[in-house]
Design a protein around this motif. Structure first.
Motif, PDB file in Angstrom:
ATOM      1  N   CYS A  22      -3.835   2.644   1.258  1.00 36.41           N
ATOM      2  CA  CYS A  22      -4.002   1.347   1.905  1.00 36.41           C
ATOM      3  C   CYS A  22      -5.351   0.797   1.445  1.00 36.41           C
ATOM      4  O   CYS A  22      -5.422  -0.289   0.869  1.00 36.41           O
ATOM      5  CB  CYS A  22      -3.966   1.499   3.427  1.00 36.41           C
ATOM      6  SG  CYS A  22      -4.321  -0.035   4.300  1.00 36.41           S
ATOM      7  N   ARG A  47      -2.043   1.013  -6.422  1.00 36.49           N
ATOM      8  CA  ARG A  47      -2.594   0.025  -5.489  1.00 36.49           C
ATOM      9  C   ARG A  47      -3.756   0.628  -4.699  1.00 36.49           C
ATOM     10  O   ARG A  47      -3.780   1.836  -4.454  1.00 36.49           O
ATOM     11  CB  ARG A  47      -1.537  -0.471  -4.495  1.00 36.49           C
ATOM     12  CG  ARG A  47      -1.068   0.577  -3.493  1.00 36.49           C
ATOM     13  CD  ARG A  47      -0.639  -0.035  -2.148  1.00 36.49           C
ATOM     14  NE  ARG A  47      -1.788  -0.334  -1.304  1.00 36.49           N
ATOM     15  CZ  ARG A  47      -1.778  -1.189  -0.302  1.00 36.49           C
ATOM     16  NH1 ARG A  47      -0.683  -1.849  -0.009  1.00 36.49           N
ATOM     17  NH2 ARG A  47      -2.871  -1.384   0.411  1.00 36.49           N
ATOM     18  N   LYS A  52     -10.308  -5.725   2.864  1.00 34.48           N
ATOM     19  CA  LYS A  52      -9.240  -5.548   3.852  1.00 34.48           C
ATOM     20  C   LYS A  52      -9.312  -6.601   4.948  1.00 34.48           C
ATOM     21  O   LYS A  52     -10.335  -6.730   5.625  1.00 34.48           O
ATOM     22  CB  LYS A  52      -9.353  -4.160   4.510  1.00 34.48           C
ATOM     23  CG  LYS A  52      -9.271  -2.996   3.549  1.00 34.48           C
ATOM     24  CD  LYS A  52      -7.989  -2.952   2.765  1.00 34.48           C
ATOM     25  CE  LYS A  52      -6.757  -2.759   3.636  1.00 34.48           C
ATOM     26  NZ  LYS A  52      -5.523  -2.747   2.786  1.00 34.48           N
ATOM     27  N   HIS A 200       4.351  -1.184   5.312  1.00 37.21           N
ATOM     28  CA  HIS A 200       3.982  -2.163   6.343  1.00 37.21           C
ATOM     29  C   HIS A 200       5.168  -2.607   7.190  1.00 37.21           C
ATOM     30  O   HIS A 200       4.989  -3.088   8.298  1.00 37.21           O
ATOM     31  CB  HIS A 200       3.224  -3.347   5.724  1.00 37.21           C
ATOM     32  CG  HIS A 200       1.846  -2.955   5.274  1.00 37.21           C
ATOM     33  ND1 HIS A 200       1.615  -2.461   4.014  1.00 37.21           N
ATOM     34  CD2 HIS A 200       0.664  -2.894   5.929  1.00 37.21           C
ATOM     35  CE1 HIS A 200       0.326  -2.147   3.910  1.00 37.21           C
ATOM     36  NE2 HIS A 200      -0.274  -2.399   5.056  1.00 37.21           N
ATOM     37  N   GLU A 226       2.203   3.154   0.687  1.00 39.69           N
ATOM     38  CA  GLU A 226       0.814   3.599   0.845  1.00 39.69           C
ATOM     39  C   GLU A 226       0.716   5.131   0.873  1.00 39.69           C
ATOM     40  O   GLU A 226       1.404   5.792   1.644  1.00 39.69           O
ATOM     41  CB  GLU A 226       0.228   3.009   2.132  1.00 39.69           C
ATOM     42  CG  GLU A 226       0.010   1.517   2.002  1.00 39.69           C
ATOM     43  CD  GLU A 226      -0.687   0.887   3.180  1.00 39.69           C
ATOM     44  OE1 GLU A 226      -1.205  -0.225   3.016  1.00 39.69           O
ATOM     45  OE2 GLU A 226      -0.718   1.493   4.271  1.00 39.69           O
ATOM     46  N   ASP A 237      -4.584   2.028   8.520  1.00 38.51           N
ATOM     47  CA  ASP A 237      -3.138   2.328   8.472  1.00 38.51           C
ATOM     48  C   ASP A 237      -2.814   3.825   8.357  1.00 38.51           C
ATOM     49  O   ASP A 237      -1.920   4.226   7.590  1.00 38.51           O
ATOM     50  CB  ASP A 237      -2.470   1.539   7.328  1.00 38.51           C
ATOM     51  CG  ASP A 237      -2.436   0.049   7.627  1.00 38.51           C
ATOM     52  OD1 ASP A 237      -2.740  -0.344   8.776  1.00 38.51           O
ATOM     53  OD2 ASP A 237      -2.103  -0.731   6.713  1.00 38.51           O
ATOM     54  N   GLN A 240       0.969   5.204   8.841  1.00 40.36           N
ATOM     55  CA  GLN A 240       2.075   4.941   7.918  1.00 40.36           C
ATOM     56  C   GLN A 240       1.891   5.569   6.538  1.00 40.36           C
ATOM     57  O   GLN A 240       2.776   5.495   5.701  1.00 40.36           O
ATOM     58  CB  GLN A 240       2.290   3.427   7.786  1.00 40.36           C
ATOM     59  CG  GLN A 240       1.162   2.708   7.049  1.00 40.36           C
ATOM     60  CD  GLN A 240       1.172   1.208   7.303  1.00 40.36           C
ATOM     61  OE1 GLN A 240       1.617   0.761   8.353  1.00 40.36           O
ATOM     62  NE2 GLN A 240       0.697   0.424   6.361  1.00 40.36           N
TER      63      GLN A 240
END
Ligand code: PEP
Ligand code: MN
Length: 357
Positions: A22, A47, A52, A200, A226, A237, A240
């Motif tokens: 993330c 990524r 953020k 997400h 992520e 995050d 997740q």
């Protein structure tokens, strides 16, 4: 507006696979994930969020420009191309300076035409692919508007990322998928690749696989997920994110439907089933038309006898009866309720027209 998109990765590829943390937290964290992802192959883009957009101030807002040399190192050492989120012109300039390969607009940027335009203006004369996440609210026009702004800046390697939509109420998702919205986008722009950001949408680990598989079944063009070496201690995050190992296992387990079905008999039976669906949809529309005519008759009767349009008890009764019946047919309560609500609203509108007219 007429748009002609070029392949995001430069060459056509059925699935664009994007993975990484993330947020970039440290050089070591970034390099660990990148090395593990690169070792196995199959990942196209690495990524990591450098800036953020956090809901509340005083949370971790990204490492900022110090993280950009880490991304450069990812590319040099692992060969993975890199992507990060940009929301302002300075983000664009800094990302370009450090050779970021692909930029993306976050959901909180797509909602804001001023911000999208600022990024678009910064991109004029630059040849770089841009991925555009859906806006937080389920507004397809706003999503298309952002795509058009970026395209008008001269960017033709454009893709979109479906990351689900905010929902007020209880759901198992962090952001509800409302698949019909990205499907409609795909219908309008068949050449525009749609990537599913299962992280997400889900906001949790246990349903990541199912959501990603569903998007593949719906013929999406890629995934963004992520990944963190130690998900529970992630700075953003945490709930997740999954480890590179779990992710690579997941990638290997998906079934990837091929876009074009070659086998003729398969195509024929598919056509047959599609025709059947079209016929059922026609029937549904005919029935709804009939239902509205009856509502209008009721409206006339209410008008003549001076009765209010909305009879709460009656509506409760209709809804409960339908939910019970729907259950027997394997339809979820939520589905029956939303469809009934829409029908009910339409009926009220028809009755109102009769009563006013
Ligand atoms: C992200 O990708 O980390 C992110 C902030 O996503 P979104 O814009 O979809 O919320
Ligand atoms: Mn995130």
């Amino acid at each position: 507006m007429e748009m002609k998109f070029e392949p995001v990765l430069g060459v056509p590829k059925k699935h664009i696979i994007i993975a990484g943390p993330c947020s970039a937290e440290s050089e070591e964290q970034v390099m660990t994930v990148a090395r593990e992802l690169a070792a196995k192959g199959g990942v196209d883009l690495f990524r990591a969020g450098i800036w953020k957009p956090r809901t509340r101030p005083n949370s971790f807002e990204g490492v900022g420009v110090v993280g950009l040399p880490w991304m450069k190192r990812v590319k040099e050492e692992t060969g993975l191309r890199t992507t990060t989120e940009v929301a302002k012109r300075d983000h664009v300039f800094e990302a370009l300076k450090y050779g970021i390969d692909v930029l993306w607009l976050g959901a909180r940027t797509t909602v804001n035409p001023f911000a999208v335009q600022e990024v678009a203006d910064a991109l004029k004369g630059v040849d770089i692919p841009v991925l555009i996440k859906n806006p937080i609210n389920p507004d397809l026009k706003l999503w298309i508007g952002a795509i058009e702004r970026i395209y008008q800046a001269g960017i033709s390697r454009v893709g979109v990322i479906h990351r689900g939509f905010a929902y007020h109420g209880q759901t198992k998702y962090r952001n509800v998928p409302r698949w019909q919205i990205p499907i409609e986008l795909k219908r309008q722009f068949p050449d525009l690749p749609i990537i599913c950001d299962n992280s997400h949408i889900c906001g949790r680990r246990d349903i990541l696989f199912d959501v990603a598989q569903k998007s593949l079944d719906l013929n999406f063009d890629g995934l963004m997920t992520e990944i963190h070496p130690d998900p529970d201690s992630a700075w953003s995050d945490a709930k997740q994110q999954i480890t590179p190992k779990n992710y690579l296992e997941m990638l290997a387990t998906f079934s990837y439907p091929t876009a074009t079905v070659e086998d003729k008999s398969v195509v024929e039976s598919l056509d047959h089933l599609r025709n059947e669906i079209d016929e059922i949809d026609d029937d549904l529309l005919n029935l709804l038309g009939r239902r509205m005519k009856i509502s209008e008759q009721i409206g006339t009767y209410k008008k003549e006898n001076n009765i209010a349009i909305l009879q709460t008890n009656r509506w409760d009764e209709i809804l409960n009866r339908a939910i019970e019946k729907g259950k027997l047919k394997g339809l979820s309560d939520g589905f029956v309720e939303s469809i009934l609500k829409a029908i009910h609203q339409e009926s009220i509108n028809h009755q109102e027209n009769v009563m006013r007219g």
